[in-house]
Structure formats: C-alpha cells, structure tokens
Scaffold this motif. Structure first.
Motif, PDB file in Angstrom:
ATOM      1  N   GLY A  71      -1.185   6.715  11.330  1.00 16.48           N
ATOM      2  CA  GLY A  71      -2.005   6.858  12.570  1.00 16.48           C
ATOM      3  C   GLY A  71      -3.474   6.679  12.120  1.00 16.48           C
ATOM      4  O   GLY A  71      -3.875   6.032  11.405  1.00 16.48           O
ATOM      5  N   ALA A  72      -4.195   7.727  12.411  1.00 20.53           N
ATOM      6  CA  ALA A  72      -5.724   7.863  12.472  1.00 20.53           C
ATOM      7  C   ALA A  72      -6.109   7.877  10.762  1.00 20.53           C
ATOM      8  O   ALA A  72      -7.255   7.533  10.373  1.00 20.53           O
ATOM      9  CB  ALA A  72      -6.456   8.790  12.878  1.00 20.53           C
ATOM     10  N   GLN A  84      -5.067   5.987   8.426  1.00 22.66           N
ATOM     11  CA  GLN A  84      -4.973   4.686   7.771  1.00 22.66           C
ATOM     12  C   GLN A  84      -6.254   4.062   7.291  1.00 22.66           C
ATOM     13  O   GLN A  84      -6.127   3.718   6.199  1.00 22.66           O
ATOM     14  CB  GLN A  84      -4.377   3.755   9.113  1.00 22.66           C
ATOM     15  CG  GLN A  84      -4.085   2.204   8.409  1.00 22.66           C
ATOM     16  CD  GLN A  84      -2.969   2.285   7.419  1.00 22.66           C
ATOM     17  OE1 GLN A  84      -1.911   2.659   7.829  1.00 22.66           O
ATOM     18  NE2 GLN A  84      -3.159   1.676   6.217  1.00 22.66           N
ATOM     19  N   LYS A  85      -7.457   4.482   8.046  1.00 20.11           N
ATOM     20  CA  LYS A  85      -8.706   3.841   7.386  1.00 20.11           C
ATOM     21  C   LYS A  85      -8.910   4.551   6.184  1.00 20.11           C
ATOM     22  O   LYS A  85      -9.392   3.739   5.224  1.00 20.11           O
ATOM     23  CB  LYS A  85      -9.650   4.274   8.529  1.00 20.11           C
ATOM     24  CG  LYS A  85      -9.764   3.553   9.584  1.00 20.11           C
ATOM     25  CD  LYS A  85     -10.696   4.064  10.462  1.00 20.11           C
ATOM     26  CE  LYS A  85     -10.894   3.491  11.909  1.00 20.11           C
ATOM     27  NZ  LYS A  85     -11.954   4.002  12.848  1.00 20.11           N
ATOM     28  N   LEU A 128      -7.173  -1.232  -5.878  1.00 20.94           N
ATOM     29  CA  LEU A 128      -6.806  -2.899  -6.241  1.00 20.94           C
ATOM     30  C   LEU A 128      -8.040  -3.562  -6.895  1.00 20.94           C
ATOM     31  O   LEU A 128      -7.913  -4.571  -7.712  1.00 20.94           O
ATOM     32  CB  LEU A 128      -6.151  -3.474  -5.255  1.00 20.94           C
ATOM     33  CG  LEU A 128      -4.735  -2.889  -4.774  1.00 20.94           C
ATOM     34  CD1 LEU A 128      -4.342  -3.576  -3.472  1.00 20.94           C
ATOM     35  CD2 LEU A 128      -3.674  -3.013  -5.934  1.00 20.94           C
ATOM     36  N   ALA A 129      -9.313  -3.043  -6.271  1.00 18.25           N
ATOM     37  CA  ALA A 129     -10.283  -3.802  -6.948  1.00 18.25           C
ATOM     38  C   ALA A 129     -11.063  -3.173  -8.341  1.00 18.25           C
ATOM     39  O   ALA A 129     -11.793  -3.601  -8.740  1.00 18.25           O
ATOM     40  CB  ALA A 129     -11.524  -3.658  -5.689  1.00 18.25           C
ATOM     41  N   SER A 130     -10.537  -2.213  -8.472  1.00 17.39           N
ATOM     42  CA  SER A 130     -11.034  -1.472  -9.870  1.00 17.39           C
ATOM     43  C   SER A 130     -10.539  -2.354 -11.125  1.00 17.39           C
ATOM     44  O   SER A 130      -9.649  -3.209 -11.139  1.00 17.39           O
ATOM     45  CB  SER A 130     -10.350  -0.096 -10.201  1.00 17.39           C
ATOM     46  OG  SER A 130      -8.975  -0.166 -10.625  1.00 17.39           O
ATOM     47  N   ASN A 131     -11.450  -2.343 -12.148  1.00 12.60           N
ATOM     48  CA  ASN A 131     -11.258  -2.868 -13.289  1.00 12.60           C
ATOM     49  C   ASN A 131     -10.541  -2.350 -14.260  1.00 12.60           C
ATOM     50  O   ASN A 131     -10.748  -1.179 -14.848  1.00 12.60           O
ATOM     51  CB  ASN A 131     -12.498  -3.564 -13.968  1.00 12.60           C
ATOM     52  CG  ASN A 131     -13.055  -4.341 -13.187  1.00 12.60           C
ATOM     53  OD1 ASN A 131     -12.271  -5.459 -12.719  1.00 12.60           O
ATOM     54  ND2 ASN A 131     -14.314  -4.386 -12.756  1.00 12.60           N
ATOM     55  N   SER A 159      -6.618   3.051   3.504  1.00 11.24           N
ATOM     56  CA  SER A 159      -6.432   1.721   3.066  1.00 11.24           C
ATOM     57  C   SER A 159      -7.783   1.433   2.323  1.00 11.24           C
ATOM     58  O   SER A 159      -7.802   0.724   1.500  1.00 11.24           O
ATOM     59  CB  SER A 159      -6.261   0.553   4.153  1.00 11.24           C
ATOM     60  OG  SER A 159      -7.261   0.878   5.183  1.00 11.24           O
ATOM     61  N   LYS A 160      -8.708   2.244   2.702  1.00  8.62           N
ATOM     62  CA  LYS A 160      -9.973   2.056   1.689  1.00  8.62           C
ATOM     63  C   LYS A 160      -9.627   2.508   0.332  1.00  8.62           C
ATOM     64  O   LYS A 160      -9.953   1.971  -0.756  1.00  8.62           O
ATOM     65  CB  LYS A 160     -11.117   2.967   2.194  1.00  8.62           C
ATOM     66  CG  LYS A 160     -12.348   2.671   1.396  1.00  8.62           C
ATOM     67  CD  LYS A 160     -13.469   3.100   1.957  1.00  8.62           C
ATOM     68  CE  LYS A 160     -14.748   2.918   1.113  1.00  8.62           C
ATOM     69  NZ  LYS A 160     -15.629   4.176   0.954  1.00  8.62           N
ATOM     70  N   ASP A 187       0.831  -1.039   0.093  1.00  8.86           N
ATOM     71  CA  ASP A 187      -0.072   0.064  -0.109  1.00  8.86           C
ATOM     72  C   ASP A 187       0.854   1.492  -0.059  1.00  8.86           C
ATOM     73  O   ASP A 187       0.677   2.227  -0.821  1.00  8.86           O
ATOM     74  CB  ASP A 187      -1.160   0.062   1.135  1.00  8.86           C
ATOM     75  CG  ASP A 187      -0.301  -0.269   2.576  1.00  8.86           C
ATOM     76  OD1 ASP A 187       0.857  -0.565   2.669  1.00  8.86           O
ATOM     77  OD2 ASP A 187      -1.044   0.033   3.651  1.00  8.86           O
ATOM     78  N   THR A 237      -7.807  -0.206  -1.449  1.00  8.68           N
ATOM     79  CA  THR A 237      -8.599  -1.237  -1.802  1.00  8.68           C
ATOM     80  C   THR A 237      -9.437  -0.974  -3.100  1.00  8.68           C
ATOM     81  O   THR A 237      -9.460  -1.926  -3.911  1.00  8.68           O
ATOM     82  CB  THR A 237      -9.639  -1.416  -0.686  1.00  8.68           C
ATOM     83  OG1 THR A 237      -8.947  -1.861   0.632  1.00  8.68           O
ATOM     84  CG2 THR A 237     -10.601  -2.729  -1.016  1.00  8.68           C
ATOM     85  N   GLU A 238      -9.903   0.447  -3.104  1.00  4.90           N
ATOM     86  CA  GLU A 238     -10.547   0.751  -4.230  1.00  4.90           C
ATOM     87  C   GLU A 238      -9.644   0.521  -5.624  1.00  4.90           C
ATOM     88  O   GLU A 238     -10.112   0.238  -6.750  1.00  4.90           O
ATOM     89  CB  GLU A 238     -10.953   2.189  -4.261  1.00  4.90           C
ATOM     90  CG  GLU A 238     -12.200   2.369  -3.300  1.00  4.90           C
ATOM     91  CD  GLU A 238     -12.760   3.684  -2.896  1.00  4.90           C
ATOM     92  OE1 GLU A 238     -14.058   4.126  -2.588  1.00  4.90           O
ATOM     93  OE2 GLU A 238     -11.740   4.694  -2.890  1.00  4.90           O
TER      94      GLU A 238
END
Lengths: 352, 265, 358, 290
Positions: A335-336, A338-339, A349-352, A342-343, A172, A346-347
C-alpha cells in the motif's frame, strides 16, 4: 546491391506466405489466459476445449510485474484469467480489476486443502484461487557447504569460504524478506527503522555476493559457480534434478509463504467460462501435473495425495505440509508504504 | 589507388581487425548453437549431446507461431518505417530546418522502452483500439522511424542537391527524380536503416508485450522466450535461433554467389 | 540569320524578394533568338536568382516571364523547354556519362533507337565518345563540364542557361572552353544565357551583356557598346580598366584637382560633382608637355609592369589618390625614360573622355 | 510556392503525423502522470502534486545516473574503437561484397537478446569457456572475474549494439570521396594525419549517429545489468523499469523518465552543435546571392 535485393525479395516472399497463413480469430465462445510459459500442461487448453466446448487461448507473461503493468494500463481488457502471485492479488482487487468468484460455479474448490481458504491476502478466496504455493529459503550444495546452513545469517554473513559463491534474489519483496526474517521483523514491514536496519544488513551482504539472480541461480549451483543460493523451493528442485547434492532448507527464522493464484478479470466478458476454466484446473488430475512436472507444491489436496512418493523422496520440499506452509508469514501488498520500501531497495541495489 | 599493390601494413591491420570483430560477433552465436544440442534443459550448463530439442521445437506450436508473428511484425514495421523515415530524412535535409523536429526524432531513442510501452498502451486503451499484431507494428514503426531517419540523414549530409534540380530541369517529374536520382544515391543508407530497423524490431520485447493483444495470435518470439524464464528457457529456443541463423546465413551466401555469377557471367 | 532579333524570352517587371531582401528588383529584359547573352555582375547582384526564375526553380514575387509570348509562371521547371547547366555540373554520380546524357531524353519517352542515336551524336560532337562508360568521379574537370553541357544540349532546348559554367576550370582551360561554348552555340543555334562575374569572359563570349547591380539592370548592350560607352561609373569600372578623375562639371568638361579642366562630352542634364573617365590604352606618355588641345597632366611613374605585348605603368598625379594606369604597346615603350621615378606627362584626346555622374 | 509545399508535406507529413500520433500524444499523457500521486495500490490518484520532483532530486538518483552514464560512455568508446576500423575495412571491400558483410554483422542479432546474454554467461563465468580454456592452457591458476561486474556489462552492451555503430559509421565512410584522401596525402600529410584531419572529421556524422545509438540504448538498458552485471550495478533503465512495474509507481517513474529525457536531450543538442561546428556547417543553399 543486388545481393541485398535478392535477400530482401526472399524475405518478402517468406513474409507474404506467413502472413497469409496467420489465421484470424473466430467468433465462438472464447477465453484468454495469461500465464508463464510452461506453468501448465501443454495440452491443458485442448482438453479444456474438448470437455467444455469453450475455446481457450494462451497469452504469456514474463513476470508478475509485467502482467500487472499491462492490466493496470489496459484495464485488463482482452484477458479473462490471469496467473499472478499473491501480493498482486490484493492490489488488483483494490484497483477493481478482478471479478468476485462465484464459488457455486467452481465446485472443484472442494479439492483444496481447508488451509487454503484462510490465506490472508484473500480470506475465503473471494477473488482468487491458489494454483501453486511454496516457501523461499536456501538452496545449496551439500558437498560444498558445511556445516549445512540453518539461518538467514548464513546467507547474509557467510563464512569466508562461501564469500563470492552466493546469490540472492533481487525481486524487491524477497530480497527484503531475507533481511526482515533474519532480524525477526515482519516481511511486510514498511517501518522506517526496520527498513534502515534491513538496508544496512543487505548492503553489507552485497559485498559477499557472486550476483543477484532471479532466473538461473539453480544452474549456478549445478555448474559449481555458486555454493549457496537464495531460492524459491520449487525452483531449487530444478537444481536437485541435475545434482542430488543440492539441498533446500527453510532457515530457522522462517520463510514467507508465496502463492501463485488464478484470478478472473473484471473486464472479462466470459466470466462463466472463466469460472469453468478455474474449475477445470482444480481437477485432481490437472493439479497433479504441477508437482509431477514442474516440481511445485499445489494447494490441491486430491492432487498432492495422488503424488508419487518417490518424487517426495527425491525432492523433499514437495513434502512440506499445508500446516507448515501456513505457519510462514504471507506477503501482502505494501500500500502506501511502497514508496519508502522501493527507495530502500534502490539504495541497496545501487550501493557499491 | 589500386595500381600499386605494395605492402600496406594499414590494410593488413584493417583486414585482421575486421576478422576479429566478426569472431567477437559470432562466438556467442556458436555457443548457443552448441547449447541447442544440450541434453539437459539448463540454459547455461552443458550436460551431454542430444537432438531432442529440435524435435521438441518442431512440435512446439507456440514457439513456431511466435516466430511467425515476429517476422510479420518486423517485416511490416521495417517496410513502413523505412519508407516514412527515409522521406522524413530527405525532407529534413533538403529543407535544412527543424530543431524541434530533431528533438522529436531523438525522443524515441531516448525514451526508456517501458515509458513508451505504457504510454502507447494507455493511449490505445483511451481510444479503445483493439490490440493485436497491428498495434505492435504501429508502435515499432515509431522507434524504427527515428533510427532509419538518423542513418539516412547521415548519408544525406553534404549531398549535392543540385542533382535534384538538374533532374527536374531535364524534364523528370519529382517522383521520377526521387526514384532514379535520390534513391540510388541514398540507397546504402536506406538499406542500412532497414536492416537496423528489422534487427531492432525482431528483438524488441517490452513495447511489443504492452501493445500486443491478449492471446497466442499476437505473441512474438521475445515475449514467448521471456515468459519461459520462470520455468527454464529450454534449448528449444537455441535450436530456433540456430535455424534462423543457418537459414539467413545460407540466404546471404547464396545471394552473394548469384550476384557474383551475374557479374562475371 | 533572319530571325536574329526575334524575342525568345521576355522578362517583364520581375522582382524577387527573400524576406526583407530584394534580390531582383523589377527587371525588364528581352532575350533574342540565337544570341549568346551574358548576365554579368558582382556576387550578390541577383543574376543567379534571375537565372533560376527563368529555369523555373524560383517564382517571381512580381512580374512575369514569357517564352515565345506565353507566360511561364504556371509551368513547372520540368515542362519548360529550357535547360540549365549547373555551376557544380550536378552530374548524377551513380550513372555513366552516356546514362547521364540519356536521362533527359528518357523523360521525353523517345524510342530507344532515336535516343541512342541522339546520345551518340552529342557524344561525338562534344568529343566524349571515349568516356561514355565512365562515371563522373573518373572524369577531369573539363570533361565533367562537357558532360554537363552535352546533357543539357541533347534535349535541344529553346534556351540553355549556364550558371558560372567555367568557374571551376583553370585559366588555360577556361579560355579554351570559352571558344568551345561559342562554337557550340553557333552549331546548335540555341539561345545561350550565361551567368558570370568575370567581365572578360562576358566580353569574349557574349553577343549582348546585361550588367546587373543590386538586383537592377545597370546597362544592356553589345560588348563594344559597354566598353566604349558605359552608362554609369559602376559599369565603367566593372568592365575593363578605367581611370577616374573626380571633380565638378565646369565649362566644357570636368575641373580636376581645382586647376585643369578635362574636356569631354557632358551628358545632358549633368552638373555638380562628376568624374572624367578614360581607358588606360587611350593615354599617351611624353616627357614634354604635349601641345594642342589634349587633356594633359604631369606625374611620376611609380610602377612598371611588363605583360609581354603590353607594358602597364602607374603614374602618380596630383589630385588623384589612385595612380593613373597607362597601357602602351611594348614596342612603343621607351625604357630610358619610363622607369620608376621618371617624370612624364599623361595626355589623351578629349574625344576619349567619358564624363559620368559621380 | 504551392508545389514545393506539397512536396514538403509528402516528405515530412507521414513521419510527422506518425510521431505526433504515436509518440507525442502518448508521451504527453505519461508526462502528465508525473504531476499526480501514486494510488495506494498502484495506479494513479488524480491529485496534483510536485512531490515526485522533490523525490527525484535525491542524490541517490543522480549518482545512479552518473554511474550509468560512465558505463554507457565507456561502452560507446569501446564500440567506436571496434566499429570504426571495421566499418572502414568494409567500405574498402569490393562493392558487391559490402552489403553481404553488413548483413553478416547484423545476423547474430536476429536471434534473441536473452539467449545471446545466456551465451555470454556461458563464456564468461568462473567455470565458463574462457576461464577453463585459459586454465587448461596453464595461463591462469585462478579463474578471472569476468562476469557480474562492470566489465561484463560493458562487454554485453558493446556486443549488442556494435553492429548498429558499424552500420552508422559505414554509411558515413562509404560516401567519402577517395580523391579528398589522396589530396591530403598529396599535400604531404602522412596517412595517420590524413585520417585525423580529413577522414575523421568528414565521417563525424556517422560517428555521432553511432555514438548516440549505443549511448542512449545502453543507458536505458536493464536486462544486461541484471544478467551480466548480476544486479550488482544499477543503471537508469533499471530504476525506471522498477518504478513502473515493480513499485507500480507510475507518477514517480514518469518523473524520473522525463528528467532523464531532459538531460539526454540537452547532452544530444550540445553534441549536435559541437559536431556541426567541428565540421564547419555545410553552406546554406545559395538562393539569394549569385
């Protein structure tokens, strides 16, 4: 069935023999070190024991993430010294899982470059000792890429003939760093607008990738499957070793500075022995093994000065100076933030 | 059925299909065997023939001890899981009860490895259990039970339970009945379950990593191999795998030979 | 046989409940030495449950079962000198015929020679010697049945229980095996208890029959007793064919269809609604109204069925929904009159009338 | 019935105890995490919250789940088409050869997942054995895109779990009574109809068990999508792994996991019920009737 019975019997006999020969741990002074396999000389622990009388045992981990997970869940019990990369030191420190270093017990810290004392994630090296360091940039086949890449955008928006012949790191922080650097942002940004802009750039870039690759990218260059890869400098050297046409470049927008460090766990019951181990690793001859064998730069001044100049000629990125390294931005714990970070990953890596 | 040896296209097709499936299963094994003679250390690029990795393997104490640990873990956890899982399967099929139990048995298959790994480590830490090979074994048994139980239950569906009572009626104890009647009847299922369990355990990484004690004495082969990713998974590992394959292959063929001789002789 | 009447198994007030269902309802029963006893009843009457309690696979909810005067409740099924032949035969699929038969003896730890001798002996007696090395899946239904029988008999049990032993066989084989089982029972001098829902099978084989209904014993007796003197309407209807004429008790018999009275022996204490029952073979047919004090009624032939030695006729009579079944020997049949639509009189001797509670 | 209760405990007791101790309790601990907050530096702040569930219902995660389910489902189908005839052929082999054949099917998996996967990369890549082979034969001019896509992931998943499916199906087929098949042929059914109407329904438990194995193992896999898929496709296993380890967000990882587990349980129950219904439930043990 009797085929299997005999087979099972053979297996059982074998196991019994093996189980008997597995020796149990002894009670003398002992420390356990967790490291990547092959990241230090095979005989290092033996030499350490010979010199200090302290038994050192090796545990292995595959990734920073794994040893972090294990130490957080298990409170670090059983481990004395951990090898982890810089962003994780900060987190371990804040979670109270690492011990403060007693510099008086690690005299060989004097071997370090003065610049190494100024690392942002641990100023003054209160809890960690740097082991190796380097940059992240572009590793490419000179014979297949022309003109030579100079910018992160050469990776993220490649020329037509490079499309489908590029890989990027998917871990990441480094994945995002490529976009942040290309867009002139901090590699530690968690600002919503920055994340959004980086995401758009990386989703667009994904279409031109052969794959994401954190482990075998250099062999893709050697085989010619890929022409340019996003790489850590030391790791690029494995490719250079096989094919001299492979080159490494830090893009003009800059790189990040990563540091692989050693920390002593708070749970260690043998902190003095652990300090002795750190001190032992910092010896010039031990430090020199790293660039000579696994082609990573070390922050050990004495070791680097002893390095064979021929190696620097063959692997130019070994010659990057501490000042150049320190001019790169350092990865910090998010720290804070991170949320959201990382989302975003994810978006992408999940994209096409 | 055997009496008619006529031309049977289905039979021919089945035989051909089976061969193809074995080819599919063994082609990558062939590749890794070839790579074990690869001169360079690159995991995926061929650069010349060499025996050196076999020599290096013989000297690599870490890999050898990891291989030993792996076998210890796999064999012990397989024996335990086969025993416990088969009993559980018999108990469930005999009594035909327990939707709740069924859910619990699905769980180890569904729960992502990493969750089970962290759960077990948190649990062991809470109880202050010293970690080591034994804690890997305890953990591997958990998911192996589920797989063994599933395979054995498949075998037990529509099993004629009256043979169980028939045996008791003829004067056998329940233990004898289990050994002489139930076990032979479900043996193919038990063997299948045990093989499944062994195979899963040999190759399992995450749970083993998290529940292992610190140090070489509880490092398994998958842990060792994954930890090599960063500085190159050298052909030593391919050499190791090739030897494992050859030894097991020889054992199977030898057992088959002996078996045949004892049948005909 | 001198001790023919000695009790082997005594069942005392045995009940079995499965949750709210009472499968066996306080049954008392004595099974005697060397007799062939049948538990007969429709499905769901509790006969298999009773059998399983004797074998020890189920424990009575109440009451006890005694073998030779000893309470068997605490004795596990594998310690009881009683063997069961299962409805599905329950042969061990992975063992040969000989191994199946030897299994029970192995549990007694007999010495090898003795064991082999007894296995050979029983194989001989059951004509299975040629099959000894076959596995159950290569046997015919009848052979499997014989293996199951041999496997149980070789243990020389005090009592052999047989759960619907002939259910899976075809009619011809069944009739053959009925005699075979009887022969075995004589030869081995063992008490046989058979569970069946087939009244004909029970009549042919058993020395005594217990008819079960809803978990209770409706009647116990020798086949002839049950046939000739059924205790109630259920037994009368379950065993053999019976014609029932519903009515009320009046004078010397049952007034039927509000007109004629069918005379017979009225059981003491019976009054109000009742049925007169008569077996089909007791009824005579005639064109003219018969003379004398016969029970008689006119009717129309609605069906004629030829059975070889017998002819069965259905005669529709007023006041009865079901046609009256009449069975006459084929040699007596008068085909000129006894055809569909023929008008006849049915009559019988009042001594053959059974008057039973409705 | 004290004796039979004792027997029940002997049979079920060890398994129940083991699962309760090493599965139910540890997972309950992790389940509780999903109601707390991630600490600023990872770990857990014990502040009760439903935030994780709100984050989890984002369509992003649903779309990843659906895509993973599609890939796992395809792998399951392909594996069944390969495994069923193979298991059938093994069950028709001479009995003394069957075990050896099964062991041979399992053997490749005693090597290591990572190096097997590398072997596939050697086979499938653009300069790999298959592509160069086909090119040398002159069958193709341009290399086929065999690697770093869905095809490669499915190949990898099928390869790694195929033996399990063969094993599960075999244990069902091998106890099939050949008379039943003969009976069907005898009743005039052609062999394909016998297969569809008799063999297949009777071996459904094995097919179901095998499908469950490969489906659940595939959907939770994260190494194959990483290495063979080139990270181009994300499976549920990847995001859960990443939440626990990379993002060190255990509460959210736990939440996603238990939502996944919930969905899978529901699917499995539905499947179990359908199989049972299709088979016609085996009659309950006759105890009360006669």
């Amino acid at each position: 069935m009797s085929t299997l019975k005999r087979f099972a019997a053979a297996c059982l006999v074998g196991t019994a023999a093996i189980a008997v020969s597995v020796t149990t741990a002894q009670a003398e002074e002992k420390i356990v070190i967790s490291n990547w396999d092959g990241y230090m000389p095979a005989d290092m622990l033996e030499k350490f024991t010979a010199e200090t009388g302290i038994v050192a045992e090796m545990a292995v981990h595959a990734t920073n993430e794994e040893i972090m997970g294990k130490v957080v869940a298990g409170k670090g019990k059983g481990y004395d010294v951990l090898f982890v990369s810089s962003p994780f030191v900060e987190a371990l420190n804040h979670l109270g899982l690492v011990a403060e270093l007693d510099h008086s017990k690690i005299p060989n810290m004097a071997n370090l470059y003065p610049q190494a004392m100024e690392l942002e994630y641990d100023p003054g090296l209160k809890v960690s000792v740097p082991y190796a360091w380097g940059t992240t940039g572009l590793c490419y086949r000179e014979d297949l890429v022309s003109p030579a890449p100079t910018s992160w955008m050469d990776l993220l928006e490649p020329k037509a003939d490079l499309k489908g012949k590029i890989t990027m790191l998917s871990t990441d922080r480094w994945l995002m760093a490529a976009a942040f650097l290309a867009q002139g942002k901090s590699v530690n940004s968690t600002d919503e607008a920055d994340l959004e802009a980086a995401k758009d750039l990386l989703i667009a870039a994904k279409k031109n990738l052969l794959s994401y690759d954190d482990t075998t990218f250099y062999s893709k260059l050697v085989s010619g499957e890929a022409s340019m890869v996003h790489a850590w400098d030391g790791w690029c050297n494995y490719g250079i070793g096989e094919n001299a046409a492979i080159k490494y470049v830090i893009p003009k927008e800059g790189s990040d500075l990563w540091v692989d460090t050693m920390v002593v766990t708070a749970a260690s019951e043998n902190k003095d022995a652990a300090f002795k181990f750190l001190d032992f690793v910092l010896k010039a001859e031990n430090g020199a093994w790293v660039p000579a064998n696994i082609l990573y730069k070390v922050p050990n001044k004495a070791a680097m000065e002893a390095l064979d100049p021929a190696l620097v000629t063959q692997f130019p990125n070994l010659g990057i100076t501490p000042d150049e390294l320190l001019s790169q931005e350092q990865l910090r714990d998010l720290g804070a933030g991170q949320k959201a970070f990382s989302k975003t990953v994810t978006e992408i890596l999940a994209s096409n | 059925m055997r009496e008619f040896k006529r031309f049977d296209p289905t039979r021919l097709w089945l035989a051909a299909h089976l061969r193809l499936v074995y080819v599919f299963l063994y082609v990558p094994i062939g590749v890794l065997m070839v790579l074990s003679f690869n001169k360079a250390g690159l995991p995926t690029v061929w650069s010349g023939f060499s025996f050196e990795w076999y020599g290096k393997l013989a000297e690599n104490a870490a890999i050898l001890s990891a291989a030993r640990n792996t076998i210890v873990v796999a064999v012990i956890s397989t024996i335990l899981a086969t025993l416990i899982g088969s009993l559980l399967a018999i108990g469930m099929e005999y009594r035909r009860r327990g939707a709740g139990l069924e859910a619990i048995l699905f769980a180890p298959m569904i729960i992502p490895d990493i969750v089970l790994a962290i759960a077990l480590l948190s649990f062991f830490t809470l109880l202050e259990v010293t970690l080591g090979l034994h804690s890997i074994i305890l953990s591997h048994v958990v998911f192996n039970i589920a797989f063994v139980c599933a395979v054995v239950r498949t075998r037990l569906r529509s099993f004629d339970w009256s043979v169980f009572e028939a045996s008791i009626d003829l004067g056998a104890t329940e233990i004898t009945t289990f050994r002489r009647i139930i076990l032979p009847a479900i043996l193919p299922g038990v063997i299948a379950g045990a093989m499944l369990s062994f195979t899963l355990s040999v190759d399992e990484f995450i749970i083993a990593y998290f529940t292992a004690g610190a140090g070489q004495s509880s490092t398994t082969l998958p842990m060792q191999i994954y930890s090599m990713i960063r500085f190159g998974v050298t052909p030593e590992i391919n050499a190791m795998a090739s030897i494992v394959m050859l030894v097991s292959f020889t054992l199977v063929i030898a057992a088959q030979r002996i078996n045949k001789e004892s049948v005909t002789g | 046989m001198s001790d023919q009447d000695r009790t082997v198994i005594r069942i005392e007030g045995v009940s079995k409940r499965f949750g709210p269902v009472t499968a066996v309802d306080s049954i008392d029963l004595d099974l005697r030495e060397n007799e062939f006893f049948a538990l007969l009843g429709p499905s769901g009457c509790g006969k298999t449950t009773l059998l399983r309690m004797i074998a020890g696979f189920a424990d009575p909810s109440e009451g006890r079962i005694l073998l030779d005067g000893q309470d068997m409740t605490p004795i596990r099924p594998n310690r009881r000198p009683i063997n069961l032949m299962f409805q599905s035969y329950a042969l061990f699929p992975h063992m040969t015929v000989a191994k199946n038969i030897a299994y029970g003896l192995e549990m007694e730890n007999l010495d090898k020679a003795d064991l082999n001798r007894r296995v050979d002996e029983i194989l001989e007696k059951t004509e299975l010697s040629a099959m000894r090395n076959r596995k159950p899946d290569r046997l015919s239904g009848g052979q499997r049945q014989r293996v199951a029988l041999a496997r149980a008999l070789v243990k020389k049990p005090r009592v052999l229980l047989l759960d619907e032993p002939l259910g899976a066989l075809d009619k011809k084989l069944r009739e053959q095996m009925q005699l075979e089982l009887k022969r075995m029972q004589h030869e081995f001098s063992i008490t046989f208890v058979i569970v069946t829902h087939d009244q004909e099978e029970a009549l042919v084989m058993a020395d005594r029959i217990a008819v079960l209904k809803d978990g209770r014993v409706a009647q116990i007796g020798a086949p002839r007793d049950l046939y000739e003197n059924p205790a109630d309407r259920f037994v009368a209807g379950f065993i053999g064919k019976m014609n029932f004429f519903p009515g009320t008790v009046a004078g010397t018999g049952v007034s039927f269809a509000g007109q004629s009275v069918l005379t017979g022996d009225i059981p003491t204490g019976l009054s109000g609604e009742a049925v007169a029952a008569v077996r089909p073979e007791r009824i005579k047919l005639s064109v003219e109204q018969p003379a004398g004090d016969m029970n008689a009624m006119p009717g129309t032939i609605s069906e004629v069925a030829y059975h070889g030695q017998d002819v069965n006729l259905h005669v529709t009579v007023d006041g009865c929904d079901d046609p009256v079944l009449v069975r006459v020997p084929a040699t007596d049949a008068d085909e000129t009159v006894w055809h569909h639509g023929g008008k006849v009189w049915c009559s019988w001797n009042p001594a053959h009338t059974r008057i039973l509670a409705a | 019935m004290p004796a039979s209760r004792l027997r029940d405990w002997l049979l079920l007791g060890p398994g129940l105890l083991w699962l309760a101790l090493f599965l139910v309790i540890p997972c309950a601990i992790v389940f509780c995490f999903s109601f707390f907050e991630r600490g600023v530096y990872g770990g857990i702040d014990y502040i009760f919250t439903f935030e994780n569930f709100q984050r989890a219902i984002d369509p992003l995660y649903l779309s990843i789940f659906l895509k993973s389910a599609k890939i796992a489902g395809t792998a399951t189908l392909v594996a069944l088409f390969l495994a069923y005839p193979a298991a059938y052929a093994i069950s028709k082999a001479p009995p003394n050869r069957q075990t050896a054949l099964l062991v041979l099917a399992m053997l490749p998996f005693w090597s290591n997942y990572l190096i097997r996967t590398y072997a596939w990369i050697v086979l499938l890549n653009r300069e790999g054995l298959i592509n160069t082979g086909l090119r040398d034969l002159g069958w193709i001019a341009e290399p086929l895109p065999l690697l770093y896509n869905e095809f490669a992931i499915i190949t990898g998943l099928v390869y790694n779990y195929l033996p399990f499916v063969i094993l599960a199906v075999y244990s069902s087929i091998s106890r099939l009574n050949p008379e039943i098949l003969e009976a069907s042929e005898d009743l005039g059914a052609p062999s394909w109809k016998t297969f569809l109407r008799v063999t297949l329904p009777l071996t459904m438990p094995g097919v179901a068990a095998g499908s469950v194995f490969i489906f659940v193992l595939s959907i939770g896999n994260f190494i194959t999508p990483d290495l063979l898929g080139g990270g181009n496709l994300l499976m549920v296993g990847n995001i859960i792994y990443d939440q626990f380890l990379t993002a060190r967000d255990w509460p959210f990882g736990a939440t996603l996991s238990f939502i996944l587990i919930g969905i899978m349980m529901a699917l499995l129950f539905t499947q179990a019920i359908l199989v049972r219904r299709a088979q016609g439930d085996a009659p309950e043990k006759e105890e009360a009737n006669a």
